[in-house]
Enzyme design. Structure first.
Site, PDB file in Angstrom:
ATOM      1  N   GLY A  19       0.841  -1.197   0.000  1.00 34.39           N
ATOM      2  CA  GLY A  19       0.000   0.000   0.000  1.00 34.39           C
ATOM      3  C   GLY A  19       0.870   1.238   0.000  1.00 34.39           C
ATOM      4  O   GLY A  19       2.066   1.169   0.329  1.00 34.39           O
ATOM      5  N   GLN A  43       2.901   9.968   1.594  1.00 39.69           N
ATOM      6  CA  GLN A  43       4.212   9.310   1.792  1.00 39.69           C
ATOM      7  C   GLN A  43       5.211   9.684   0.696  1.00 39.69           C
ATOM      8  O   GLN A  43       6.404   9.470   0.840  1.00 39.69           O
ATOM      9  CB  GLN A  43       4.047   7.788   1.859  1.00 39.69           C
ATOM     10  N   CYS A  99       5.421  -0.301   7.680  1.00 41.35           N
ATOM     11  CA  CYS A  99       5.120   0.963   6.993  1.00 41.35           C
ATOM     12  C   CYS A  99       6.379   1.402   6.248  1.00 41.35           C
ATOM     13  O   CYS A  99       7.472   1.390   6.822  1.00 41.35           O
ATOM     14  CB  CYS A  99       4.705   2.027   8.015  1.00 41.35           C
ATOM     15  N   LEU A 100       6.214   1.786   4.993  1.00 45.08           N
ATOM     16  CA  LEU A 100       7.375   2.196   4.187  1.00 45.08           C
ATOM     17  C   LEU A 100       7.980   3.494   4.715  1.00 45.08           C
ATOM     18  O   LEU A 100       9.135   3.790   4.411  1.00 45.08           O
ATOM     19  CB  LEU A 100       6.965   2.336   2.717  1.00 45.08           C
ATOM     20  N   HIS A 120      -4.943   1.331   7.282  1.00 45.73           N
ATOM     21  CA  HIS A 120      -3.606   1.889   7.549  1.00 45.73           C
ATOM     22  C   HIS A 120      -3.353   3.083   6.608  1.00 45.73           C
ATOM     23  O   HIS A 120      -2.858   4.130   7.036  1.00 45.73           O
ATOM     24  CB  HIS A 120      -2.582   0.769   7.332  1.00 45.73           C
ATOM     25  N   GLU A 121      -3.737   2.926   5.324  1.00 49.17           N
ATOM     26  CA  GLU A 121      -3.483   4.009   4.347  1.00 49.17           C
ATOM     27  C   GLU A 121      -4.397   5.205   4.593  1.00 49.17           C
ATOM     28  O   GLU A 121      -3.970   6.356   4.459  1.00 49.17           O
ATOM     29  CB  GLU A 121      -3.654   3.484   2.912  1.00 49.17           C
ATOM     30  N   HIS A 176      -2.984   7.370   7.111  1.00 48.92           N
ATOM     31  CA  HIS A 176      -1.963   8.291   6.588  1.00 48.92           C
ATOM     32  C   HIS A 176      -2.603   9.588   6.087  1.00 48.92           C
ATOM     33  O   HIS A 176      -2.055  10.678   6.257  1.00 48.92           O
ATOM     34  CB  HIS A 176      -1.199   7.652   5.430  1.00 48.92           C
TER      35      HIS A 176
HETATM   36  O1  K1U Z   1       3.765   2.353   4.216  1.00 45.82           O
HETATM   37  C1  K1U Z   1       2.712   1.858   3.894  1.00 45.82           C
HETATM   38  O2  K1U Z   1       1.680   2.427   4.146  1.00 45.82           O
HETATM   39  C2  K1U Z   1       2.738   0.529   3.181  1.00 45.82           C
HETATM   40  C3  K1U Z   1       2.658  -0.664   4.113  1.00 45.82           C
HETATM   41  C4  K1U Z   1       1.229  -1.143   4.126  1.00 45.82           C
HETATM   42  C5  K1U Z   1       0.813  -2.091   5.210  1.00 45.82           C
HETATM   43  C6  K1U Z   1       1.532  -3.215   5.523  1.00 45.82           C
HETATM   44  C7  K1U Z   1       1.086  -4.083   6.507  1.00 45.82           C
HETATM   45  C8  K1U Z   1      -0.093  -3.808   7.162  1.00 45.82           C
HETATM   46  C9  K1U Z   1      -0.797  -2.689   6.866  1.00 45.82           C
HETATM   47  C10 K1U Z   1      -0.360  -1.824   5.879  1.00 45.82           C
HETATM   48  C11 K1U Z   1       3.603  -1.742   3.576  1.00 45.82           C
HETATM   49  O3  K1U Z   1       3.450  -2.212   2.502  1.00 45.82           O
HETATM   50  S1  K1U Z   1       4.920  -2.242   4.576  1.00 45.82           S
HETATM   51  C12 K1U Z   1       5.678  -3.548   3.643  1.00 45.82           C
HETATM   52  C13 K1U Z   1       4.920  -4.818   3.674  1.00 45.82           C
HETATM   53  O4  K1U Z   1       4.077  -5.010   4.509  1.00 45.82           O
HETATM   54  C14 K1U Z   1       5.184  -5.864   2.660  1.00 45.82           C
HETATM   55  C15 K1U Z   1       6.203  -5.752   1.762  1.00 45.82           C
HETATM   56  C16 K1U Z   1       6.421  -6.759   0.830  1.00 45.82           C
HETATM   57  C17 K1U Z   1       5.624  -7.869   0.797  1.00 45.82           C
HETATM   58  C18 K1U Z   1       4.610  -7.997   1.705  1.00 45.82           C
HETATM   59  C19 K1U Z   1       4.384  -6.990   2.647  1.00 45.82           C
HETATM   60 ZN    ZN Z   2       2.293   3.291   6.211  1.00 48.93          ZN
END
Ligand code: K1U
Ligand code: ZN
Length: 172
Positions: free
Chosen positions: A46, A51, A94-95, A136-137, A140
Protein backbone atom coordinates in the site's frame (compact mmCIF):
# COMPACT_ATOMS: atom_id res chain seq x y z
CA UNK A 1 6.28 5.95 -15.06
CA UNK A 2 8.66 7.21 -12.38
CA UNK A 3 9.72 6.05 -8.95
CA UNK A 4 9.13 8.70 -6.25
CA UNK A 5 10.99 9.33 -2.97
CA UNK A 6 9.23 8.06 0.16
CA UNK A 7 9.49 10.27 3.26
CA UNK A 8 10.13 8.78 6.70
CA UNK A 9 9.12 9.61 10.27
CA UNK A 10 9.55 12.13 11.88
CA UNK A 11 8.93 14.21 8.71
CA UNK A 12 6.15 16.67 9.76
CA UNK A 13 4.42 16.16 6.39
CA UNK A 14 3.34 12.73 7.64
CA UNK A 15 1.29 14.57 10.31
CA UNK A 16 -0.75 16.68 7.87
CA UNK A 17 -4.36 16.02 6.90
CA UNK A 18 -4.47 15.50 3.13
CA UNK A 19 -6.86 17.47 0.92
CA UNK A 20 -9.81 15.93 -0.96
CA UNK A 21 -9.35 15.55 -4.71
CA UNK A 22 -11.72 17.61 -6.90
CA UNK A 23 -11.45 15.75 -10.17
CA UNK A 24 -9.74 12.58 -11.37
CA UNK A 25 -7.88 13.77 -14.48
CA UNK A 26 -4.84 12.62 -16.48
CA UNK A 27 -2.39 14.44 -14.19
CA UNK A 28 -3.86 12.66 -11.15
CA UNK A 29 -3.73 9.31 -13.00
CA UNK A 30 -0.02 9.96 -13.74
CA UNK A 31 0.55 10.50 -10.00
CA UNK A 32 -1.35 7.27 -9.19
CA UNK A 33 0.74 5.32 -11.77
CA UNK A 34 3.96 6.69 -10.22
CA UNK A 35 2.72 5.84 -6.72
CA UNK A 36 2.01 2.28 -7.83
CA UNK A 37 5.49 1.89 -9.37
CA UNK A 38 7.01 3.29 -6.15
CA UNK A 39 4.95 0.86 -4.02
CA UNK A 40 5.90 -2.22 -6.07
CA UNK A 41 9.58 -1.19 -6.10
CA UNK A 42 9.74 -0.62 -2.32
CA UNK A 43 8.28 -3.34 -2.07
CA UNK A 44 5.01 -2.66 -0.29
CA UNK A 45 1.33 -3.55 -0.38
CA UNK A 46 0.00 0.00 0.00
CA UNK A 47 1.02 3.64 -0.33
CA UNK A 48 -0.67 6.96 0.49
CA UNK A 49 0.14 10.09 -1.56
CA UNK A 50 1.41 11.91 1.54
CA UNK A 51 4.21 9.31 1.79
CA UNK A 52 5.59 10.77 -1.46
CA UNK A 53 5.01 14.31 -0.07
CA UNK A 54 1.75 14.95 -1.97
CA UNK A 55 -1.05 16.02 0.44
CA UNK A 56 -3.96 14.63 -1.63
CA UNK A 57 -6.47 11.97 -0.51
CA UNK A 58 -5.20 9.16 -2.75
CA UNK A 59 -4.10 5.64 -1.86
CA UNK A 60 -2.94 2.67 -3.93
CA UNK A 61 -3.02 -0.93 -2.64
CA UNK A 62 -2.28 -4.42 -3.91
CA UNK A 63 -2.27 -7.16 -1.31
CA UNK A 64 -2.31 -10.06 -3.80
CA UNK A 65 1.45 -10.31 -4.09
CA UNK A 66 2.48 -12.21 -7.20
CA UNK A 67 4.10 -10.08 -9.93
CA UNK A 68 2.24 -11.87 -12.75
CA UNK A 69 -1.12 -11.53 -10.95
CA UNK A 70 -1.13 -7.84 -10.05
CA UNK A 71 -4.56 -6.48 -9.09
CA UNK A 72 -3.95 -2.89 -7.93
CA UNK A 73 -6.72 -0.78 -6.43
CA UNK A 74 -6.66 3.02 -6.71
CA UNK A 75 -8.79 4.79 -4.10
CA UNK A 76 -9.39 8.53 -4.40
CA UNK A 77 -11.15 10.30 -1.49
CA UNK A 78 -11.65 6.96 0.34
CA UNK A 79 -14.12 6.94 3.24
CA UNK A 80 -15.02 4.11 5.60
CA UNK A 81 -18.82 4.02 5.73
CA UNK A 82 -19.21 0.85 7.83
CA UNK A 83 -16.95 -1.20 10.08
CA UNK A 84 -17.42 -4.60 11.70
CA UNK A 85 -17.69 -5.07 15.47
CA UNK A 86 -15.15 -7.88 15.09
CA UNK A 87 -11.45 -6.94 15.20
CA UNK A 88 -8.28 -8.40 13.68
CA UNK A 89 -4.70 -8.06 14.89
CA UNK A 90 -1.99 -7.79 12.22
CA UNK A 91 1.76 -7.28 12.52
CA UNK A 92 1.93 -4.06 10.46
CA UNK A 93 4.84 -2.42 8.70
CA UNK A 94 5.12 0.96 6.99
CA UNK A 95 7.37 2.20 4.19
CA UNK A 96 7.77 5.48 6.15
CA UNK A 97 8.94 3.54 9.24
CA UNK A 98 11.39 1.14 7.55
CA UNK A 99 12.38 -2.10 9.30
CA UNK A 100 9.92 -1.77 12.18
CA UNK A 101 6.79 -3.86 12.72
CA UNK A 102 4.13 -3.92 15.45
CA UNK A 103 0.78 -5.53 16.13
CA UNK A 104 -2.20 -3.23 15.54
CA UNK A 105 -5.87 -4.07 16.17
CA UNK A 106 -8.42 -2.81 13.63
CA UNK A 107 -11.98 -3.69 12.49
CA UNK A 108 -11.81 -7.01 10.59
CA UNK A 109 -14.11 -5.86 7.74
CA UNK A 110 -15.03 -2.43 6.43
CA UNK A 111 -17.18 -0.95 3.68
CA UNK A 112 -15.27 1.73 1.80
CA UNK A 113 -16.56 4.40 -0.57
CA UNK A 114 -14.16 5.97 -3.09
CA UNK A 115 -13.56 7.18 -6.65
CA UNK A 116 -11.66 4.71 -8.82
CA UNK A 117 -8.89 5.27 -11.43
CA UNK A 118 -11.55 6.51 -13.89
CA UNK A 119 -13.22 8.81 -11.34
CA UNK A 120 -16.23 6.48 -10.98
CA UNK A 121 -17.88 6.25 -7.52
CA UNK A 122 -17.51 2.80 -5.91
CA UNK A 123 -18.59 1.07 -2.69
CA UNK A 124 -16.83 -2.12 -1.68
CA UNK A 125 -16.88 -4.50 1.31
CA UNK A 126 -13.37 -5.62 2.16
CA UNK A 127 -11.81 -7.90 4.76
CA UNK A 128 -8.57 -9.67 5.64
CA UNK A 129 -5.22 -8.04 4.84
CA UNK A 130 -6.85 -5.68 2.30
CA UNK A 131 -9.10 -4.21 5.04
CA UNK A 132 -6.09 -3.77 7.36
CA UNK A 133 -4.05 -2.15 4.60
CA UNK A 134 -6.81 0.26 3.46
CA UNK A 135 -7.38 1.39 7.07
CA UNK A 136 -3.61 1.89 7.55
CA UNK A 137 -3.48 4.01 4.35
CA UNK A 138 -6.58 6.08 5.26
CA UNK A 139 -4.85 6.78 8.60
CA UNK A 140 -1.96 8.29 6.59
CA UNK A 141 -4.44 10.67 4.89
CA UNK A 142 -5.41 11.87 8.38
CA UNK A 143 -1.82 12.31 9.59
CA UNK A 144 -1.84 9.08 11.60
CA UNK A 145 1.04 6.56 11.45
CA UNK A 146 0.71 2.98 12.80
CA UNK A 147 3.26 3.66 15.58
CA UNK A 148 0.69 6.07 17.07
CA UNK A 149 -1.13 2.95 18.35
CA UNK A 150 1.92 2.03 20.45
CA UNK A 151 3.02 3.49 23.78
CA UNK A 152 4.80 6.87 23.64
CA UNK A 153 7.98 5.14 24.83
CA UNK A 154 7.95 2.53 22.03
CA UNK A 155 6.94 5.15 19.41
CA UNK A 156 9.77 7.53 20.35
CA UNK A 157 12.29 4.68 20.41
CA UNK A 158 11.29 3.62 16.87
CA UNK A 159 11.41 7.23 15.58
CA UNK A 160 14.93 7.68 17.00
CA UNK A 161 16.10 4.43 15.37
CA UNK A 162 14.66 5.44 11.97
CA UNK A 163 16.30 8.90 12.25
CA UNK A 164 19.66 7.32 13.14
CA UNK A 165 19.45 4.85 10.24
CA UNK A 166 18.55 7.69 7.83
CA UNK A 167 21.47 9.82 9.07
CA UNK A 168 23.86 6.91 8.58
CA UNK A 169 22.54 6.25 5.05
CA UNK A 170 23.09 9.93 4.12
CA UNK A 171 26.74 9.81 5.24
CA UNK A 172 27.48 6.70 3.10
O1 K1U B 1 3.76 2.35 4.22
C1 K1U B 1 2.71 1.86 3.89
O2 K1U B 1 1.68 2.43 4.15
C2 K1U B 1 2.74 0.53 3.18
C3 K1U B 1 2.66 -0.66 4.11
C4 K1U B 1 1.23 -1.14 4.13
C5 K1U B 1 0.81 -2.09 5.21
C6 K1U B 1 1.53 -3.21 5.52
C7 K1U B 1 1.09 -4.08 6.51
C8 K1U B 1 -0.09 -3.81 7.16
C9 K1U B 1 -0.80 -2.69 6.87
C10 K1U B 1 -0.36 -1.82 5.88
C11 K1U B 1 3.60 -1.74 3.58
O3 K1U B 1 3.45 -2.21 2.50
S1 K1U B 1 4.92 -2.24 4.58
C12 K1U B 1 5.68 -3.55 3.64
C13 K1U B 1 4.92 -4.82 3.67
O4 K1U B 1 4.08 -5.01 4.51
C14 K1U B 1 5.18 -5.86 2.66
C15 K1U B 1 6.20 -5.75 1.76
C16 K1U B 1 6.42 -6.76 0.83
C17 K1U B 1 5.62 -7.87 0.80
C18 K1U B 1 4.61 -8.00 1.71
C19 K1U B 1 4.38 -6.99 2.65
ZN1 ZN C 1 2.29 3.29 6.21
Amino acid sequence: MAKLDIINVPDPLLRTTSDPVGQVDDELRRLMDNMLETMYAAPGIGLAAIQVAVPKRIIVVDTDGEEDERKPLFLVNPEIIWESAEFNIYNEGCLSVPEHYAEVERPASVKVKYLNYDGKAQEQMIDGLLATCVQHEIDHLNGVVFIDYLSKLKRNMIIKKVQKADRETKVL
